[in-house]
Design a protein around this motif. Structure first.
Motif, PDB file in Angstrom:
ATOM      1  N   GLY A 176      14.571   3.936   6.960  1.00  0.00           N
ATOM      2  CA  GLY A 176      14.404   5.264   6.370  1.00  0.00           C
ATOM      3  C   GLY A 176      12.982   5.706   6.645  1.00  0.00           C
ATOM      4  N   PRO A 177      12.737   7.011   6.596  1.00  0.00           N
ATOM      5  CA  PRO A 177      11.369   7.485   6.855  1.00  0.00           C
ATOM      6  C   PRO A 177      10.412   7.057   5.752  1.00  0.00           C
ATOM      7  N   PHE A 178       9.187   6.724   6.127  1.00  0.00           N
ATOM      8  CA  PHE A 178       8.117   6.544   5.134  1.00  0.00           C
ATOM      9  C   PHE A 178       7.844   7.908   4.499  1.00  0.00           C
ATOM     10  N   ILE A 179       7.664   7.920   3.183  1.00  0.00           N
ATOM     11  CA  ILE A 179       7.295   9.163   2.482  1.00  0.00           C
ATOM     12  C   ILE A 179       6.119   8.807   1.571  1.00  0.00           C
ATOM     13  N   LEU A 204      21.877  -8.296  -3.733  1.00  0.00           N
ATOM     14  CA  LEU A 204      20.588  -8.367  -4.419  1.00  0.00           C
ATOM     15  C   LEU A 204      19.488  -7.846  -3.499  1.00  0.00           C
ATOM     16  N   SER A 205      18.485  -7.227  -4.099  1.00  0.00           N
ATOM     17  CA  SER A 205      17.313  -6.785  -3.337  1.00  0.00           C
ATOM     18  C   SER A 205      16.115  -6.974  -4.268  1.00  0.00           C
ATOM     19  N   LEU A 206      15.653  -8.226  -4.286  1.00  0.00           N
ATOM     20  CA  LEU A 206      14.644  -8.635  -5.271  1.00  0.00           C
ATOM     21  C   LEU A 206      13.352  -9.086  -4.613  1.00  0.00           C
ATOM     22  N   LEU A 248      21.806  -4.708  -6.949  1.00  0.00           N
ATOM     23  CA  LEU A 248      20.738  -4.808  -7.943  1.00  0.00           C
ATOM     24  C   LEU A 248      19.412  -4.813  -7.201  1.00  0.00           C
ATOM     25  N   GLN A 249      18.644  -3.738  -7.386  1.00  0.00           N
ATOM     26  CA  GLN A 249      17.350  -3.675  -6.702  1.00  0.00           C
ATOM     27  C   GLN A 249      16.225  -3.508  -7.702  1.00  0.00           C
ATOM     28  N   GLY A 250      15.096  -4.156  -7.416  1.00  0.00           N
ATOM     29  CA  GLY A 250      13.967  -4.008  -8.316  1.00  0.00           C
ATOM     30  C   GLY A 250      12.674  -4.429  -7.666  1.00  0.00           C
ATOM     31  N   GLY A 251      11.582  -4.176  -8.369  1.00  0.00           N
ATOM     32  CA  GLY A 251      10.299  -4.717  -7.947  1.00  0.00           C
ATOM     33  C   GLY A 251      10.342  -6.239  -8.102  1.00  0.00           C
ATOM     34  N   GLU A 252       9.330  -6.912  -7.614  1.00  0.00           N
ATOM     35  CA  GLU A 252       9.277  -8.377  -7.787  1.00  0.00           C
ATOM     36  C   GLU A 252       8.751  -8.647  -9.196  1.00  0.00           C
ATOM     37  N   ASP A 253       9.692  -8.793 -10.107  1.00  0.00           N
ATOM     38  CA  ASP A 253       9.376  -8.866 -11.532  1.00  0.00           C
ATOM     39  C   ASP A 253       9.614 -10.293 -12.040  1.00  0.00           C
ATOM     40  N   LYS A 259      11.800   7.046 -13.076  1.00  0.00           N
ATOM     41  CA  LYS A 259      10.693   6.079 -13.143  1.00  0.00           C
ATOM     42  C   LYS A 259      10.698   5.135 -11.944  1.00  0.00           C
ATOM     43  N   TYR A 260      11.797   5.113 -11.195  1.00  0.00           N
ATOM     44  CA  TYR A 260      11.842   4.241 -10.011  1.00  0.00           C
ATOM     45  C   TYR A 260      11.439   5.094  -8.814  1.00  0.00           C
ATOM     46  N   LEU A 261      10.140   5.420  -8.799  1.00  0.00           N
ATOM     47  CA  LEU A 261       9.670   6.381  -7.789  1.00  0.00           C
ATOM     48  C   LEU A 261       8.836   5.669  -6.729  1.00  0.00           C
ATOM     49  N   LEU A 262       9.490   5.328  -5.634  1.00  0.00           N
ATOM     50  CA  LEU A 262       8.803   4.632  -4.541  1.00  0.00           C
ATOM     51  C   LEU A 262       7.950   5.612  -3.753  1.00  0.00           C
ATOM     52  N   TYR A 263       8.394   6.889  -3.752  1.00  0.00           N
ATOM     53  CA  TYR A 263       7.703   7.937  -2.986  1.00  0.00           C
ATOM     54  C   TYR A 263       7.909   9.252  -3.717  1.00  0.00           C
ATOM     55  N   ASP A 264       7.168  10.279  -3.311  1.00  0.00           N
ATOM     56  CA  ASP A 264       7.236  11.570  -4.001  1.00  0.00           C
ATOM     57  C   ASP A 264       8.521  12.344  -3.660  1.00  0.00           C
ATOM     58  N   TYR A 268       0.803  -1.234   0.000  1.00  0.00           N
ATOM     59  CA  TYR A 268       0.000   0.000   0.000  1.00  0.00           C
ATOM     60  C   TYR A 268       0.832   1.279   0.000  1.00  0.00           C
ATOM     61  N   TYR A 269       2.104   1.162   0.432  1.00  0.00           N
ATOM     62  CA  TYR A 269       2.932   2.364   0.585  1.00  0.00           C
ATOM     63  C   TYR A 269       3.762   2.683  -0.651  1.00  0.00           C
ATOM     64  N   CYS A 270       3.885   1.742  -1.580  1.00  0.00           N
ATOM     65  CA  CYS A 270       4.955   1.825  -2.574  1.00  0.00           C
ATOM     66  C   CYS A 270       4.492   2.336  -3.940  1.00  0.00           C
ATOM     67  N   GLY A 271       5.242   3.283  -4.474  1.00  0.00           N
ATOM     68  CA  GLY A 271       4.894   3.900  -5.753  1.00  0.00           C
ATOM     69  C   GLY A 271       5.012   2.976  -6.956  1.00  0.00           C
ATOM     70  N   LEU A 311      19.352  -7.787   0.555  1.00  0.00           N
ATOM     71  CA  LEU A 311      18.593  -6.826   1.380  1.00  0.00           C
ATOM     72  C   LEU A 311      17.105  -7.131   1.268  1.00  0.00           C
ATOM     73  N   LEU A 312      16.498  -7.369   2.392  1.00  0.00           N
ATOM     74  CA  LEU A 312      15.050  -7.615   2.420  1.00  0.00           C
ATOM     75  C   LEU A 312      14.523  -7.035   3.734  1.00  0.00           C
ATOM     76  N   ARG A 313      13.944  -5.862   3.655  1.00  0.00           N
ATOM     77  CA  ARG A 313      13.419  -5.273   4.894  1.00  0.00           C
ATOM     78  C   ARG A 313      12.237  -6.084   5.387  1.00  0.00           C
ATOM     79  N   THR A 339       6.018 -15.231   6.015  1.00  0.00           N
ATOM     80  CA  THR A 339       6.751 -15.550   4.775  1.00  0.00           C
ATOM     81  C   THR A 339       8.021 -14.710   4.694  1.00  0.00           C
ATOM     82  N   ARG A 340       7.883 -13.441   5.052  1.00  0.00           N
ATOM     83  CA  ARG A 340       9.026 -12.530   5.000  1.00  0.00           C
ATOM     84  C   ARG A 340      10.120 -13.002   5.969  1.00  0.00           C
ATOM     85  N   LYS A 341       9.700 -13.381   7.172  1.00  0.00           N
ATOM     86  CA  LYS A 341      10.696 -13.830   8.157  1.00  0.00           C
ATOM     87  C   LYS A 341      11.364 -15.131   7.707  1.00  0.00           C
TER      88      LYS A 341
HETATM   89  N1  SAM Z   1      11.126  -5.507  -4.169  1.00  0.00           N
HETATM   90  C1  SAM Z   1      12.183  -5.478  -3.227  1.00  0.00           C
HETATM   91  C2  SAM Z   1      11.637  -5.638  -1.821  1.00  0.00           C
HETATM   92  O1  SAM Z   1      10.432  -5.660  -1.630  1.00  0.00           O
HETATM   93  O2  SAM Z   1      12.455  -5.791  -0.906  1.00  0.00           O
HETATM   94  C3  SAM Z   1      13.054  -4.250  -3.310  1.00  0.00           C
HETATM   95  C4  SAM Z   1      12.408  -2.974  -3.725  1.00  0.00           C
HETATM   96  S1  SAM Z   1      11.390  -2.210  -2.473  1.00  0.00           S
HETATM   97  C5  SAM Z   1      10.667  -0.923  -3.405  1.00  0.00           C
HETATM   98  C6  SAM Z   1      12.618  -1.436  -1.460  1.00  0.00           C
HETATM   99  C7  SAM Z   1      12.147  -0.739  -0.188  1.00  0.00           C
HETATM  100  O3  SAM Z   1      11.563   0.512  -0.491  1.00  0.00           O
HETATM  101  C8  SAM Z   1      11.100  -1.424   0.629  1.00  0.00           C
HETATM  102  O4  SAM Z   1      11.675  -2.388   1.458  1.00  0.00           O
HETATM  103  C9  SAM Z   1      10.432  -0.272   1.399  1.00  0.00           C
HETATM  104  O5  SAM Z   1      10.819  -0.254   2.773  1.00  0.00           O
HETATM  105  C10 SAM Z   1      10.927   0.976   0.671  1.00  0.00           C
HETATM  106  N2  SAM Z   1       9.802   1.833   0.294  1.00  0.00           N
HETATM  107  C11 SAM Z   1       8.787   1.532  -0.533  1.00  0.00           C
HETATM  108  N3  SAM Z   1       7.886   2.533  -0.563  1.00  0.00           N
HETATM  109  C12 SAM Z   1       8.340   3.492   0.276  1.00  0.00           C
HETATM  110  C13 SAM Z   1       7.833   4.757   0.708  1.00  0.00           C
HETATM  111  N4  SAM Z   1       6.664   5.214   0.263  1.00  0.00           N
HETATM  112  N5  SAM Z   1       8.569   5.474   1.580  1.00  0.00           N
HETATM  113  C14 SAM Z   1       9.757   5.009   2.029  1.00  0.00           C
HETATM  114  N6  SAM Z   1      10.279   3.824   1.672  1.00  0.00           N
HETATM  115  C15 SAM Z   1       9.579   3.055   0.817  1.00  0.00           C
END
Ligand code: SAM
Length: 351
Positions: free
Chosen positions: A231-234, A137-139, A106-111, A305-310, A68-71, A159-161, A182-184
């Motif tokens: 990092g801060p949510f944006i 990798l951050s996939l 290498l980071q990307g969406g789950e593609d 184009k890799y805009l997760l937030y504004d 819900y948070y991701c661009g 990297l997997l938050r 699943t994440r854990k």
């Molecule tokens: N698809 C991979 C994943 O899920 O780990 C890597 C890409 S994902 C976009 C990378 C990180 O961006 C996420 O773990 C999330 O914490 C962060 N992120 C996504 N949307 C965000 C937002 N609106 N504000 C701050 N960080 C955000």
């Protein structure tokens, strides 16, 4: 009173949940400075004044998930989708190598396009050409077999938050097909396979409470990752969370300081999100205990184009500009950019 808690955290590398909450909710400016100076001293003990650089290659913004948070969530029909080719990725590495990078991320969406066959080919091609570099990798979430195949192809780190360690909160940030369990499991699998693993969470994500953050800190203390990215949510204007307010820079810095005391030799980035909310956010992150920065190596044609937030910063710059800009910023606060792989001391020594 809080100084005693900070001393305890330094000595024991952890506090109870209640103590973490007291620190988070009540730290005064004096307490914060006390924490940050301890965090800097500890960091210097393990890393001197070195800051590690990681060349970030955002190679696809296609994503099958709908966080819900991701661009770049799949439901954002406005997002202009792109994928870099293997040649594009190798050419980013070539530029990065000549600029002194010895870690590529290498980071990307789950593609799904980047299946194991394509991904292992990319990983092994990078490692063949740049055998002195680490590859991160951050996939997102993949199967155990997939993580193993990528590790065997040469990937070193992942990297997997965890995003939030509270399952109720997790379900407020993600659709129901995504589960904290699943994440854990993925995080424990990565560690078992042998990756240096990074986890982390957004600060100030919608519905986050102090108790959730304390649960995050407990999870991190138990899991003992090699890297922690916070990092801060944006907000992003085209997501369900568009009207929520951004997380706070102050709280992010406090948590960086706390995590440095919990995990003295951890690799902690001063994130782009922190730099987006405050002009000197990354410098402040380093002064609070961070020791990694991740300049962007993606081609300038796809960066916006890799805009997760504004309002994401550095979307118009060239790789060399980003590298030099961060070097200047780090030098201005007495740190130096390190030109080596920058592995976690946990794997390079007996710490
Ligand atoms: N698809 C991979 C994943 O899920 O780990 C890597 C890409 S994902 C976009 C990378 C990180 O961006 C996420 O773990 C999330 O914490 C962060 N992120 C996504 N949307 C965000 C937002 N609106 N504000 C701050 N960080 C955000």
């Amino acid at each position: 009173m809080l100084k005693l808690l900070i001393d305890k955290l330094e000595k024991e590398n952890r506090l109870t949940k209640e103590e973490f909450a007291i620190l988070i909710d009540n730290a005064t400016e004096e307490d914060r400075q006390y924490l940050f100076s301890k965090a800097r001293k500890i960091k210097e003990r393990y890393f001197g004044n070195k800051i590690y650089i990681r060349g970030l290659i955002e190679f696809t913004n296609y994503c099958k998930n709908d966080c819900y948070y991701c661009g770049i969530r799949r439901s954002n029909k406005e997002a202009e989708r792109y994928r870099l080719t293997k040649d594009d990725i190798l050419s980013c590495c070539e530029t990065g190598y000549s600029l002194g990078f010895r870690t590529f991320v290498l980071q990307g969406g789950e593609d799904p396009y980047f299946n194991d066959e394509r991904m292992t080919d990319i990983v092994s091609s990078i490692k063949e050409r740049y055998s002195d570099c680490a590859l991160t990798l951050s996939l997102g979430e993949r199967s155990y077999e997939s993580y193993k195949a990528l590790y065997e192809a040469g990937a070193d780190r992942y990297l997997l938050r965890h995003e939030t360690a509270d399952s109720g909160h997790y379900s407020k940030l993600h659709p129901e097909e995504m589960l904290l369990s699943t994440r854990k499991e993925a995080l424990y699998a990565l560690k078992e396979i042998g990756y240096q693993v990074g986890t982390g969470f957004m600060v100030g994500s919608p519905y986050q409470t102090t108790e959730h953050i304390c649960t995050d800190l407990e999870f991190i203390a138990d899991f003992k990752p090699h890297m922690v990215g916070i990092g801060p949510f944006i907000p992003h204007h085209n997501t369900p969370f568009k009207d929520f307010k951004a997380g706070s820079v102050e709280l992010t810095l406090l948590l960086i300081g706390i995590i440095r005391l919990m995990l003295p030799c951890c690799l902690i980035p001063a994130t782009t999100a922190l730099g987006t909310l405050a002009a000197t956010g990354r410098e402040m992150g380093v002064l609070a205990g961070a020791n990694v920065v991740m300049p962007n190596l993606s081609p300038s044609t796809v960066r916006n184009k890799y805009l997760l937030y504004d309002n994401k910063i550095c979307t118009g710059d060239e790789a060399a500009e980003c590298r030099m800009c961060l070097e200047r910023r780090m030098n201005s606060i007495g740190s130096v950019i390190a030109v080596d792989r920058g592995d976690s001391p946990l794997v390079t020594s007996s710490i």
